[in-house]
Design a protein around this motif. Sequence first.
Motif, PDB file in Angstrom:
ATOM      1  N   LEU A   1       0.841  -1.196   0.000  1.00  0.00           N
ATOM      2  CA  LEU A   1       0.000   0.000   0.000  1.00  0.00           C
ATOM      3  C   LEU A   1       0.874   1.242   0.000  1.00  0.00           C
ATOM      4  O   LEU A   1       1.903   1.306   0.680  1.00  0.00           O
ATOM      5  CB  LEU A   1      -0.909   0.013   1.230  1.00  0.00           C
ATOM      6  CG  LEU A   1      -1.900  -1.144   1.389  1.00  0.00           C
ATOM      7  CD1 LEU A   1      -2.760  -0.919   2.635  1.00  0.00           C
ATOM      8  CD2 LEU A   1      -2.778  -1.300   0.157  1.00  0.00           C
ATOM      9  N   GLN A   2       0.477   2.249  -0.784  1.00  0.00           N
ATOM     10  CA  GLN A   2       1.204   3.514  -0.789  1.00  0.00           C
ATOM     11  C   GLN A   2       1.193   4.133   0.604  1.00  0.00           C
ATOM     12  O   GLN A   2       0.314   3.855   1.421  1.00  0.00           O
ATOM     13  CB  GLN A   2       0.584   4.475  -1.792  1.00  0.00           C
ATOM     14  CG  GLN A   2       0.773   4.059  -3.238  1.00  0.00           C
ATOM     15  CD  GLN A   2       0.221   5.081  -4.208  1.00  0.00           C
ATOM     16  OE1 GLN A   2      -0.227   6.158  -3.816  1.00  0.00           O
ATOM     17  NE2 GLN A   2       0.239   4.754  -5.487  1.00  0.00           N
ATOM     18  N   ALA A   3       2.160   5.004   0.854  1.00  0.00           N
ATOM     19  CA  ALA A   3       2.323   5.584   2.188  1.00  0.00           C
ATOM     20  C   ALA A   3       1.034   6.198   2.707  1.00  0.00           C
ATOM     21  O   ALA A   3       0.610   5.929   3.847  1.00  0.00           O
ATOM     22  CB  ALA A   3       3.439   6.640   2.145  1.00  0.00           C
ATOM     23  N   GLU A   4       0.388   7.013   1.875  1.00  0.00           N
ATOM     24  CA  GLU A   4      -0.822   7.689   2.320  1.00  0.00           C
ATOM     25  C   GLU A   4      -1.952   6.704   2.563  1.00  0.00           C
ATOM     26  O   GLU A   4      -2.715   6.827   3.531  1.00  0.00           O
ATOM     27  CB  GLU A   4      -1.260   8.721   1.261  1.00  0.00           C
ATOM     28  CG  GLU A   4      -0.212   9.788   0.953  1.00  0.00           C
ATOM     29  CD  GLU A   4       0.679   9.409  -0.216  1.00  0.00           C
ATOM     30  OE1 GLU A   4       1.092  10.318  -0.962  1.00  0.00           O
ATOM     31  OE2 GLU A   4       0.965   8.202  -0.393  1.00  0.00           O
ATOM     32  N   VAL A   5      -2.091   5.723   1.661  1.00  0.00           N
ATOM     33  CA  VAL A   5      -3.155   4.730   1.804  1.00  0.00           C
ATOM     34  C   VAL A   5      -2.936   3.886   3.054  1.00  0.00           C
ATOM     35  O   VAL A   5      -3.886   3.591   3.796  1.00  0.00           O
ATOM     36  CB  VAL A   5      -3.219   3.837   0.551  1.00  0.00           C
ATOM     37  CG1 VAL A   5      -4.291   2.763   0.708  1.00  0.00           C
ATOM     38  CG2 VAL A   5      -3.487   4.671  -0.695  1.00  0.00           C
ATOM     39  N   LEU A   6      -1.703   3.516   3.308  1.00  0.00           N
ATOM     40  CA  LEU A   6      -1.399   2.686   4.474  1.00  0.00           C
ATOM     41  C   LEU A   6      -1.668   3.452   5.769  1.00  0.00           C
ATOM     42  O   LEU A   6      -2.239   2.894   6.721  1.00  0.00           O
ATOM     43  CB  LEU A   6       0.051   2.218   4.416  1.00  0.00           C
ATOM     44  CG  LEU A   6       0.497   1.269   5.528  1.00  0.00           C
ATOM     45  CD1 LEU A   6      -0.413   0.050   5.614  1.00  0.00           C
ATOM     46  CD2 LEU A   6       1.943   0.846   5.307  1.00  0.00           C
ATOM     47  N   LEU A   7      -1.282   4.714   5.814  1.00  0.00           N
ATOM     48  CA  LEU A   7      -1.546   5.509   7.010  1.00  0.00           C
ATOM     49  C   LEU A   7      -3.045   5.646   7.251  1.00  0.00           C
ATOM     50  O   LEU A   7      -3.530   5.463   8.382  1.00  0.00           O
ATOM     51  CB  LEU A   7      -0.896   6.895   6.878  1.00  0.00           C
ATOM     52  CG  LEU A   7      -1.065   7.835   8.074  1.00  0.00           C
ATOM     53  CD1 LEU A   7      -0.480   7.222   9.345  1.00  0.00           C
ATOM     54  CD2 LEU A   7      -0.437   9.192   7.784  1.00  0.00           C
ATOM     55  N   ASP A   8      -3.780   5.957   6.191  1.00  0.00           N
ATOM     56  CA  ASP A   8      -5.238   6.051   6.321  1.00  0.00           C
ATOM     57  C   ASP A   8      -5.845   4.725   6.757  1.00  0.00           C
ATOM     58  O   ASP A   8      -6.788   4.686   7.562  1.00  0.00           O
ATOM     59  CB  ASP A   8      -5.862   6.489   4.994  1.00  0.00           C
ATOM     60  CG  ASP A   8      -5.553   7.934   4.642  1.00  0.00           C
ATOM     61  OD1 ASP A   8      -5.148   8.688   5.544  1.00  0.00           O
ATOM     62  OD2 ASP A   8      -5.702   8.297   3.455  1.00  0.00           O
ATOM     63  N   SER A   9      -5.314   3.611   6.232  1.00  0.00           N
ATOM     64  CA  SER A   9      -5.858   2.289   6.554  1.00  0.00           C
ATOM     65  C   SER A   9      -5.634   1.947   8.020  1.00  0.00           C
ATOM     66  O   SER A   9      -6.531   1.412   8.692  1.00  0.00           O
ATOM     67  CB  SER A   9      -5.216   1.230   5.661  1.00  0.00           C
ATOM     68  OG  SER A   9      -5.483   1.493   4.296  1.00  0.00           O
TER      69      SER A   9
END
Length: 857
Positions: A688-696
């Motif tokens: 997962l991209q950095a932003e997607v992983l943080l949001d997840s």
Amino acid sequence: MSLHRPFLPLVLAALATIPNLPAQDAPAPPVQEVAPTPKAAPDPAPAPPPKPEAKLSFQLENATLDGPWSGQQLVVTNAAGDRPSDVTASVDWKAEPAGVVTIDEHGYVKPAGNGKAVVTASLPGHRGPVARAEIAVNAFDTQPEIDFVNDVVPVFTKYGCNGGGCHGKSGGQNNFRLSLLGYEPWNDHDWLVRESRGRRIFPASPGHSLLLMKATGEIPHEGGIRMDKQSDDYATIVRWIRQGMPYQPEEAPRVERITVFPEERVLTAHAEQQLAVTAWFSDGTSRDISRLAIYEANQEEMAEVDETGHVILADETGTTSIMIRFQEHVAVFRATIPLGEKIEKLPEPKNFIDEQIFEKLTLLGLPPSPPADDHTFLRRVTVDIAGRLPTAEETEKFLASKDPDKRARTIDALLDSPDYAAYFAQKWAGIFRNKRAKDTYQRGTYAFHDWLRTSLQENVPYDELVTEILTASGEIGRNPAVGWYRAVKDQKEQMQDIAQVFLGIRMQCAQCHHHPYEKWSQDDYYSFAAFLTTVGRKPGEQPDEDIIFHRRTTAAMQNPNTKVTLKPTPLGAEPLELSPADDPRVALADWLTAEDNPWFARMLVNRYWKHFFSVGLVEPEDDMRVTNPASHPELLDGLATQFAADGFDLKELIRTICNSRTYQLSAVPNAHNVADSQNFSRYYPKRLQAEVLLDSINVVSKSTDTFRNQPQGVRATWLPDDKFNGDSYFLTVFGRPEMDSACECERVADANLAQSLHLINSDTIQTKLNHDAGRAAALAKATDRSDADRLSELYLYALAREPRAEELAAATAHLEKKRKRAAEKTDDELTPEKAEREAFEDILWALVNTKEFLFNH
């Protein structure tokens, strides 16, 4: 003598095998004559098995060799069997009459005397017609004038003398310089013949020239021995010196293109293939240059090639290519290596993507993985389109639905959501370098990102969006599209970004020299940059904000090397006649976005293909040169044609990709496709991209992040520019780009140790998992719900599925273990409430550290 009893049975048995033994003292029986038995006739010898059939042919039926130094590479193809195969290295050669030509073991023909000879090739142990070609030799007794450009400079290139690491680098090497890869032969001639008073060449005795003695190792040479004294290339330079070191005959033809035979083959693992390369000249003649061309394998793990053009393939299934260079011209040989497995059944194709992919898989004999199940598809497509995990409610609704079109409906719903626009606006903001270099840039970077997001939400056609950016004028507060001109101010850098982002052409090399792997020259570079020479700037209303406008002047740019002033010229086209009133950016945008532009649509569909499949049809995705061919060229062309026909509709392109059976294949490999990395026989997982992983992690743990000048709880995928990396070490360590370049390679997609350590034991992650308002705390308090129900909630949010039986058992066992410890009061501080919460925190921590959570699969 008596026998010991145990041995008696053995002796009796042995005696029994000797028939009619006479008694010791009995007379011998009379001898009787017996008539001889006639011998049976021997069986006839079995007929030898028939020899396998060969259908041999050369790539040409006749050829002419002019002069004593010419040559011709022959390639022998056996057409017997399922597909053609190369047998050049296996045949027996014959030339009749003798004395006209000679042939080496690679099939290279050289003249030996004037006349005509018939060359044949036969395959030992095979039946069938031989390959046959007529070779004529003319002017064998002459000494043709050497052409420095076409005969000598290619020798320097072949041996690496004019490479960037040797004499071709800026300033040369050890006081001797050559133009990089021989792209300025006029300078090479001057430097060799006139520089240092011509000390490198000894006309009276060419073999004693410093140029040759160093190359052959007769005197110390930092580059080592580069050339054999017995080689044809050595003889070429000797002849050139003996002829007085001419530059080029008057009206000498120039090379216009090169071709390779064969262009493409389907071959077995470890197969061999001889290549033949031909140069085509401006006067209509052609010449074999197989021994002067440069060969490079694009995927060295799949194929190797030597200096004669002899290719040996490895055993990796897929398509590979060999790049061939001569002067500024390039050609490509493509080889496909099948696995050869029988494919029992393929999914029913949904669209032309599946038809192309499944056709290639059938050719390769590479069975695909089965279709992904519903929960896997839902999580995958939600991440890829919207940059987020599906909610528990979305997952439950989707899994319960019996609608046969539910996948297509989900794709449509995601494309209509604001999350899609925000996620892809973030993607394009990085490509367009929406970087806040100063605090005063904030108004502009926010406006540019908002304009991108709105355009994507409204599905503005891609050609219109690009035109708006390229032709933008005014101040950023009124026309946010001019934000790109603030991020990229240098005219040459603007041109480079336009070529790379919209065309997939990397022009950077051509600024100083001819592109080594492309046809682009310095003139192409500066004439293309001329489109941007009339862009003017003046101070705007706000600090550090410019007003962009067209200066009413003639657009032109000078080539600093030749001092020639060049008009604006589209790549591969003729110069344009523009008046000072004409904004050349309009003409540039018109050419760039035209349906028949050979690069514009192909570049975009390849970029989006990589977004959804992790691997582009061309890799890297923005390097769309002839010498870097697509793994599926017909599919790439088909996608580009459809994209243009659909009015450059980005949402429709995504719809086409995501509705394909290919996109919906499982990521779990089967016994045959585990090593597949280019044929799309399965979905390739990606972190997962950095932003997607943080949001997840925030969604699963029910936490939020705070970013400066952003609303509380804003998702990382909605952040407009680069400045927020400083607010979150997580975004930095997981590779959010700094937006310094137009290349998406700036985003780090690989997993590394720093990321693992951050997930396992960083304070940031621990705080998210165990804060009082978090999901673990809420589930621990919900004692009115069953363990299975609460654990199911965790799995639905994290993995978009229910826990499997073994997972549920393991998690339940952990809960019971914690409860038992609290009940036994072995730890005074561990209350039942605290034990329950710690158990859910542990389970949540374990989930976010699984590959199933960290990767989109």
